[in-house]
Design an enzyme around this catalytic site. Structure first.
Site, short mmCIF file in Angstrom:
data_model
loop_
_atom_site.label_atom_id
_atom_site.label_comp_id
_atom_site.label_asym_id
_atom_site.label_seq_id
_atom_site.Cartn_x
_atom_site.Cartn_y
_atom_site.Cartn_z
CG ASN A 143 32.78 30.23 45.69
OD1 ASN A 143 33.45 30.42 44.69
ND2 ASN A 143 31.49 30.51 45.75
CD GLU A 184 27.42 23.21 38.59
OE1 GLU A 184 28.54 23.05 38.06
OE2 GLU A 184 27.21 24.07 39.47
CD GLU A 218 22.24 31.29 43.52
OE1 GLU A 218 22.75 30.23 43.16
OE2 GLU A 218 22.84 32.38 43.51
CD GLU A 220 30.50 33.75 40.60
OE1 GLU A 220 30.54 32.95 41.55
OE2 GLU A 220 29.45 34.09 40.05
CG ASP A 241 24.49 31.60 38.22
OD1 ASP A 241 24.56 30.36 38.38
OD2 ASP A 241 24.76 32.41 39.12
CD1 TRP A 289 27.03 41.95 40.08
CD2 TRP A 289 28.10 39.99 39.98
NE1 TRP A 289 27.73 41.78 41.26
CE2 TRP A 289 28.39 40.58 41.23
CE3 TRP A 289 28.67 38.74 39.69
CZ2 TRP A 289 29.21 39.99 42.18
CZ3 TRP A 289 29.49 38.14 40.65
CH2 TRP A 289 29.74 38.77 41.87
NE ARG A 337 27.15 35.44 34.30
CZ ARG A 337 26.78 35.51 35.58
NH1 ARG A 337 26.60 36.70 36.15
NH2 ARG A 337 26.58 34.43 36.30
NE ARG A 342 30.72 24.68 39.57
CZ ARG A 342 30.23 25.89 39.85
NH1 ARG A 342 31.04 26.87 40.16
NH2 ARG A 342 28.94 26.12 39.81
#
Lengths: 673, 673
Positions: free
Chosen positions: A201, A385, A391, A284, A363, A535, A334, A317
């Site tokens: 980001n 990835e 997280e 995002e 995710d 989301w 999603r 990505r």
């Protein structure tokens, strides 16, 4: 490289160099990385009494315990070299009291050095013929989600749990470049060879790393280079507009392409071995080609075109989805997004574009099926990835050794029971990428045991066939030289860490459903936290059952994105593995798993068991008092306290939520609030 | 006072002064506030053609349309004055073509002026004998939760929805003191007479307002004073330690008491009419006397002792509860906290301590029972705290006219069906306090229609018997002079606003249960958002029912904190009012309300109805196009769009949540996702 005593040496304490440092070594070869090898050996010898000779022409080899030689420079010794070692490979042999490490290039010699570090005294024991070691994957990269400016919400390191950035400080380049060098050394020692130095980001300040702040990137590259680490940069797709002052960032606009070409040329003038760009586009809220009616291939290829003359690559990505979904809309899924966006583009990407695909379709959850994109794009270079930063796996407050999770991902055979595996795909394609878990914390990773995840990532990226327990054992041996004693510490650490991912999975979201975390922070439980949000991460629990129907027959059709074998397996609750059941199916609480247990009882049982195991982990760690540094012991103890508390909170919230909803009491009458 | 065209005049547009400004007026009296009256009249006359004379000795009264006189200075006119007008009261009469306003003190004359503004031409119509107007409550105070430094989480104004602070800017005092003066004028015009200029959560910078930054407070006081507004300051209980450098803030420590005395003396040297301190102690992390083993009375009295010689008061907030509650612990009940903490201390507070009690036992929810503390402390001065800022009532994005809610609170008779009411209690005790909804937004309150809440607060604090619809009508007449036309705009605004609180209640948390908001922001729905948190705000919904059992017989006993009448009424679902049922009782979804509807069907019905009514509100507002300023129309339209969206989100999340949990379908088969 004697080190600041305030920074933990991780897996390179002085003791790890005892065997090497007490030998007489001859180094043959030239170049920056050979110099690094020599410097490392000299430092080790200064501490442990050995000696190093660095010559072009080999003298009498029998005078040395160890000869390390770059192939082309090795003269007569080259005769002993086996086939093609590649840039980073090396061969190790031992005969006549001399250990020989041969490499075809300096990078191989550096990796050979760290091979010897890992081997310790064993490198100087029995004679053996040449054994060749080569990395399975050419690029083994860590992405740093580091910001220059501390972001008001995301902080200094986005999803970082180990303090501030080691690259950026006080709004600019860190002044502690020694710390960066130490980091590079640790990475080299576990096999990582590429780093992205800023967040995907890309905020306003960070966007200028490509231009005004390029000198800072070059400085970092200069520090990383002696350890064989290539520097990559996250860039904003909108850069031609926001940084370049053009009226558009349309990738097919000639002025835009020219801007990328010119800008990239300047990057290579400053950093001749620059690795390339990493791009999060149309994701995002980040800008991307869709704003100009262009495809991801159009976008990626424009950047690739600018990089190609210089040998650089674009990591583009595939983490693209609608983050403004309507929770009422059960038709949108999603999980389907990456495949739906990218599979139709297979074959349209340039050769130096690497599509960077998260291992799962959502995710970085503790349990997801492997992304179907990996099987869907045979004509595209793919990197997988992973997320070393924890997280969704306890944020480095919980012990969660992730190598077993990665092992499952790498072993997954996308086309069925037979290879090729995911590891095979990325080995012949784009390699492995992971989000780093490192910050300016004294232990690098906040939780000292989280260092093992960083180490294991590098080792698995070098050798995807490695056994997680063996890698952990290797890490223990290097990090805790005292573990070599009576083996107590080694056993304690295995007891704590070997199954810690399973334990974490037990007390968090059940059966692959994922995302029962607190919105925003992603730490701690909140069963409905994301249930009515945009989301796209829902569990659909009602009084009768739970799960997302992703079958072709009655659901979102996501299961059909897999090749036939897995499409069949995932299509029915009868064939779907228990651990992914709720990812693929909505079932009643009374549904009986392959394990023989009902879904609801499984939820209760695993949550009681998982929380209970954290208590046992804490108890076990108490046994390590006195076997490790007091400060480290205290740090781990304090985090285990938090893990025990948090696991109990997970247990109670999840169990209470499902008891309230299902009305089914626990078969064993345990306390559910 | 011609005004910056970028700031909306609210309820004091030029047109509001047309009647006054076109008359010949004689003002008799002296003093700062009389000067303000004269200045206001002069400004009005300059615009509307009238004239003002300000003399000590009245000339021929018949030359004037209006005579405004301070009693003591009125000479012969004083004979017409009725009994005791108090400091702020005034009498209005009209005879022989002259309107007479008499006051015993300058503040009364200022209030008399704004009485005439409200009356407009009617003030100069029919003759009538003297009518006396006096405020029911002596102190009518607004608390500003404004920070000097922008707080990283809470922003410039905590729970502010109208931009930054009007008092503080750029880390210090605002440079726009004219804006502060305009604010003071608006407050005077609706009856507010005291303001606290900083947040009750006193952060480090703000703590120094008491000392280093005192001059800034004095400057504000100088600007507020001409409009009869007294300045109060929020202080940190820890100030003796954090600001004063003492080793303790123990309220019984002599050095601490001396520090407060000295510090307070300096405050009064700078601001001779300073109002006093507001303290949030031992609440949500703020320091307090409990840290030293002292009671709230000990704490409050120490500050009171320092203020007493100067005539100041302490507003000591009763908003004290355990914000680290364990959600598993059903025995602890946050609703009980204020009573449990403070009722035992009744009689122990000094005379100049005012205990500031939120109107409900939890926290400004759209529906709560009235706090039992109000009946529990007959020997303590009590102020009731309302929230004009719409933290839990739509954050000034939703139309929610709050006067009807406040009306219910003020009319509540704590001891049973008979007076005294809450209004009576605070009238003879501590007054009304409210959290302001004002910021540096051009419309003052973000949503232009939220101005009505500020206006209504002042008017109800002056006259707690006022009718909300009449107050709204008054506000409409002042704010929208065009509403006097064919009455269309007036009807539109009543249609939008009269029932807007009920509409808001309909589409948000049902039947008094409260707190189904997003944690942190408190905006928008999240049914389980606070369910498993430490905040003490739970609904306990399971597949069978919902609600908190607060009865004496089987629950937390909170109902027993009320005097017998209400203790009886609230004790049983049979007698408990529907709108508070889930606050006091846990009932099944099939429980039949007094309305004849089941709880679950009530939830569905009110949520469909409430959301539908917001659509009607938006449609109705379209009719106002052309009747109000275009910019204001657009601002309200844009917020109504958001209200419609948000109400639908509330409807869908709440209905879906309860359908999933209860399994009971809507009787009318409407769409529940």
């Amino acid at each position: 490289m004697t080190g600041d005593t305030h920074v933990h040496p991780a897996w390179l304490p002085d003791a790890a160099f005892a065997a090497l440092g007490s030998r007489r070594t001859l180094v043959i070869g030239e170049g920056l990385l050979v110099d690094t090898v020599v410097r490392e050996l000299e430092a080790a010898c200064a501490r442990h009494g050995g000696a190093v000779h660095h010559r072009e022409d080999p003298p009498h080899p029998h005078e040395f315990d160890l000869i390390m030689a770059v192939h082309s420079a090795a003269g007569a010794l080259a005769a002993q070299a086996p086939g093609d070692l590649g840039t980073e490979g090396y061969a190790v042999a031992r005969s006549d009291g001399t250990t020989l490490v041969l490499a075809a290039a300096p990078a191989g010699l550096l990796h050979g050095l760290f091979h010897l570090v890992r081997a310790g005294e064993a490198a100087f024991a029995d004679a053996h013929p040449p054994a060749v070691h080569r990395p399975a994957l050419a690029r083994r990269m860590l992405d740093h989600w580091d910001n220059i400016d501390v972001h008001p919400v995301m902080g200094h390191v986005e999803r970082g749990y180990a303090g501030g950035s080691i690259f950026w400080q006080g709004g600019g380049l860190t002044r502690d470049l020694d710390r960066v060098a130490r980091y590079a050394r640790l990475l080299a020692a576990c096999g990582v060879n590429a780093v992205t130095v800023n967040n995907v980001n890309v905020h306003a300040t960070e966007a200028t790393l490509l231009t005004d702040r390029l000198a800072d990137v070059a400085t970092l590259a200069d520090v990383l280079r002696p350890y064989g680490i290539t520097t990559h940069l996250s860039v904003s797709f909108a850069a031609p507009r926001t940084v370049g002052g053009l009226p558009t960032a349309d990738p097919l606009d000639l002025a835009v392409r020219d801007w990328w070409a010119r800008t990239t040329r300047r990057v290579y003038e400053a950093i001749p071995d620059f690795g390339g760009y990493v791009v999060k586009a149309d994701s995002e809220g980040q800008p991307g080609p869709s704003g100009y009616g262009r495809s991801h291939a159009d976008g990626a290829n424009t950047l690739a075109e600018a990089l190609a003359p210089h040998g650089g690559v674009v990591h583009w990505r595939a983490f693209v989805y609608d983050h403004r979904q309507d929770w009422r809309d059960r038709g949108t899924d999603r999980a389907r997004a990456a495949y739906d966006h990218f599979a139709p583009l297979d074959g349209q990407f340039d050769d130096n574009v690497i599509l960077q695909v998260k291992y799962g379709p959502i995710d970085f959850q503790p349990r997801e099926p492997v992304s179907p994109v990996i099987a869907a794009m045979p004509h595209t270079r793919l990197a997988v990835e992973l997320q070393v930063t924890q997280e969704y796996t306890g944020q480095q407050r919980h012990v969660c050794y992730l190598a077993p999770l990665w092992r499952e991902v790498l072993d997954f055979a996308p086309w069925g029971d037979e290879p090729p595996t995911v590891a095979d795909v990325v080995a012949r394609s784009g390699g492995l990428v992971a989000v780093s878990n490192v910050g300016d914390d004294a232990y690098w990773t906040g939780h000292p045991l989280a260092q093992a995840n960083l180490y294991a990532f590098g080792r698995l990226a070098w050798d995807p066939g490695a056994d997680p327990a063996a890698v952990l054992d290797e890490w223990i041996g290097l990090t805790f030289p005292a573990a070599g004693g009576d083996g107590t510490l080694r056993r304690i650490l295995h007891d704590l860490m070997d199954d810690s991912w399973s334990v974490y999975e037990q007390y968090t979201a059940p059966l692959g459903i994922g995302f029962m975390v607190r919105p925003g922070t992603h730490y701690g439980p909140d069963v409905d936290g994301y249930e009515y949000t945009p989301w796209g991460t829902y569990h659909f629990a009602d009084r009768d059952g739970i799960g997302v129907d992703r079958s072709r027959a009655t659901g979102t059709g996501f299961a059909g994105q897999y090749p036939p074998h897995w499409a069949y397996v995932y299509e029915s609750p009868r064939t779907c593995p228990d651990e992914l059941l709720l990812f693929f199916h909505h079932v009643g609480y009374g549904h009986v798993l392959h394990s023989g247990e009902t879904v609801i009882q499984h939820i209760y049982d695993t949550h009681f068991a998982g929380a209970e195991r954290t208590v046992a982990m804490r108890r076990r760690w108490a046994d390590a008092a006195g076997l490790v540094d007091d400060d480290l012991h205290a740090r781990v103890s304090e985090r285990l306290d938090e893990q025990v508390r948090s696991a109990a909170e997970w247990r109670d919230q999840v169990n209470t939520y499902f008891l309230r909803k299902s009305g089914v009491p626990d078969a064993y009458g345990r306390t559910i609030h």
